[in-house]
Design an enzyme around this catalytic site. Structure first.
Site, mmCIF file in Angstrom:
data_model
loop_
_atom_site.group_PDB
_atom_site.id
_atom_site.type_symbol
_atom_site.label_atom_id
_atom_site.label_comp_id
_atom_site.label_asym_id
_atom_site.label_seq_id
_atom_site.Cartn_x
_atom_site.Cartn_y
_atom_site.Cartn_z
ATOM 1 N N GLY A 1 -0.620 4.474 -4.500
ATOM 2 C CA GLY A 1 0.833 4.364 -4.599
ATOM 3 C C GLY A 1 1.317 3.108 -5.288
ATOM 4 O O GLY A 1 2.176 3.153 -6.180
ATOM 5 N N SER A 2 0.763 1.962 -4.911
ATOM 6 C CA SER A 2 1.170 0.718 -5.578
ATOM 7 C C SER A 2 0.612 0.656 -6.991
ATOM 8 O O SER A 2 1.195 0.020 -7.873
ATOM 9 C CB SER A 2 0.720 -0.500 -4.766
ATOM 10 O OG SER A 2 -0.686 -0.470 -4.545
ATOM 11 N N ASP B 1 -10.219 3.994 -3.791
ATOM 12 C CA ASP B 1 -9.062 4.729 -3.281
ATOM 13 C C ASP B 1 -9.244 6.209 -3.581
ATOM 14 O O ASP B 1 -9.476 6.604 -4.724
ATOM 15 C CB ASP B 1 -7.785 4.207 -3.952
ATOM 16 C CG ASP B 1 -6.525 4.637 -3.215
ATOM 17 O OD1 ASP B 1 -6.539 5.679 -2.532
ATOM 18 O OD2 ASP B 1 -5.514 3.925 -3.324
ATOM 19 N N HIS C 1 0.062 4.519 -0.367
ATOM 20 C CA HIS C 1 -0.378 5.664 0.439
ATOM 21 C C HIS C 1 -0.068 5.427 1.908
ATOM 22 O O HIS C 1 0.254 6.369 2.648
ATOM 23 C CB HIS C 1 -1.873 5.948 0.204
ATOM 24 C CG HIS C 1 -2.802 5.290 1.169
ATOM 25 N ND1 HIS C 1 -3.323 4.026 0.979
ATOM 26 C CD2 HIS C 1 -3.307 5.716 2.358
ATOM 27 C CE1 HIS C 1 -4.111 3.715 2.002
ATOM 28 N NE2 HIS C 1 -4.130 4.720 2.851
ATOM 29 N N CYS D 1 0.853 -1.182 0.000
ATOM 30 C CA CYS D 1 0.000 0.000 0.000
ATOM 31 C C CYS D 1 0.891 1.234 0.000
ATOM 32 O O CYS D 1 1.514 1.551 1.017
ATOM 33 C CB CYS D 1 -0.921 0.003 1.211
ATOM 34 S SG CYS D 1 -1.960 1.472 1.250
#
Length: 345
Positions: A265-266, A260, A100, A98
């Site tokens: 981020g991923s 989200d 974020h 993850c």
């Protein structure tokens, strides 16, 4: 007026710090969890799923959380170079990566003293995620933390131009890429949708249909561990994949139709790996990725070529800002039939 510190309750108290990165929540668990058993980070992930999942529901679900809540449980790591280990949780279970959360934990680790001697202008924090070791770099000056960037695990295009049959939409071509978790990528335009303008429920419907179709029609694998061989979600894009100085937007729908709020981020990691694989972006070309939900922005770039098994891969740097929302202590009462958590769609 003086009030008691906690209301009447039974059992342990779960204490948390709430943060957000680009609007996407992160509930960092401070205390109240039993010891998490397991010799490896992936074994710990299996343990909490099999033995402590009721606590995930207490913290993620209503009345203390909500459908799109996200959490982080800090654990010990078997890697000597790791400063901390982390397990990620959401409305369906437990993720392997993850971005974020890593950005938020970059600040948290420094601010809460997990890094004993932070350095300026940046402090490095090695965070052991279920997908592997992720290196975070937190801006630090005059005792204050700021923006965070991280270097991903090897990211790679798993499969491109995969044709799947999506009920209600017909045959759709998608790409599948890995950035610590596997995602399907498809332009929202294929569903006559716009990631910046369409209603969230319409984006969720299309993305969820793609996710279900990929899961049922595509055999997924990962060269490191079968624990990583699952589709985390679908990312709808604006189809602006060729390098540009203008932002490109996307919306990620993951787990059980969870949306989200950040650019993911991923997902940014996986999308850059996909763009690099297709020759649409070069090393150290920085792109801005915007959330179609909140307009918040991460930046990302491929910084190094590497491999992951037989896959050509890249290390990706993603950067963003996280902020604190508050702190809380959660309790339960023995006669509260809803205390274990519930979700409304």
């Amino acid at each position: 007026m003086d009030f008691p510190q906690l209301p009447p309750h039974t059992g342990s108290v779960l204490s948390v710090v709430d943060m957000h990165t680009g609007g996407e929540p992160l509930r960092v668990i401070l205390s109240g969890y039993p010891d998490v058993k397991g010799d490896t980070i992936l074994a710990k992930r299996r343990y909490v799923r099999e033995h402590l999942d009721h606590l995930r529901k207490v913290l993620m679900f209503e009345p203390r959380g909500h459908y799109d809540m996200y959490g982080a449980l800090l654990v010990s790591s078997e890697l000597p170079e790791a400063d901390l280990g982390v397990l990620f949780m959401h409305n369906e279970g437990y993720s392997t990566m993850c971005g974020h959360a890593v950005i938020a934990l970059g600040r948290f680790a420094v601010d809460y003293g997990l890094i004993k001697a932070p350095t300026s202008p940046e402090t490095q924090i090695n965070i052991h995620c279920p997908c592997g070791l992720v290196k975070a770099f937190t801006q630090y000056s005059d005792g204050k933390t700021g923006a965070v960037r991280f270097h991903s695990v090897p990211a790679f295009a798993f499969a491109t131009d995969v044709r799947i049959s999506v009920p209600g939409y017909g045959t759709i071509t998608v790409d599948i890429s890995y950035g610590g978790a596997l995602y399907a990528f498809v332009s929202a335009d294929k569903f006559r949708l716009d990631v910046n303008k369409s209603k969230t429920r319409d984006l969720v419907g299309a993305a969820t249909a793609v996710t279900q179709a990929v899961k049922s029609q595509v055999k997924l694998s990962h060269p490191v561990s079968e624990d990583l061989a699952f589709l985390y979600g679908t990312i709808l894009t604006d189809d602006k994949d060729a390098y540009s100085e203008e932002p490109t937007a996307n919306v990620c729908v993951f787990a059980d139709a969870q949306v989200d709020r950040s650019p993911t981020g991923s997902g940014v990691t996986a999308r850059i790996a996909l763009q690099y694989h297709k020759g649409l972006i070069g090393l150290n070309q920085t792109r801005s990725f915007q959330s179609g939900a909140t307009r918040s922005v991460f930046t990302g770039k491929a910084i190094e070529e590497t491999t992951c098994g037989d896959y050509r891969a890249v290390i990706v740097e993603v950067a963003g800002h996280a902020h604190y929302s508050g702190v809380a202590s959660f309790t339960q009462e023995s006669d509260d039939t809803l205390s274990g958590g519930f979700l409304l769609r």
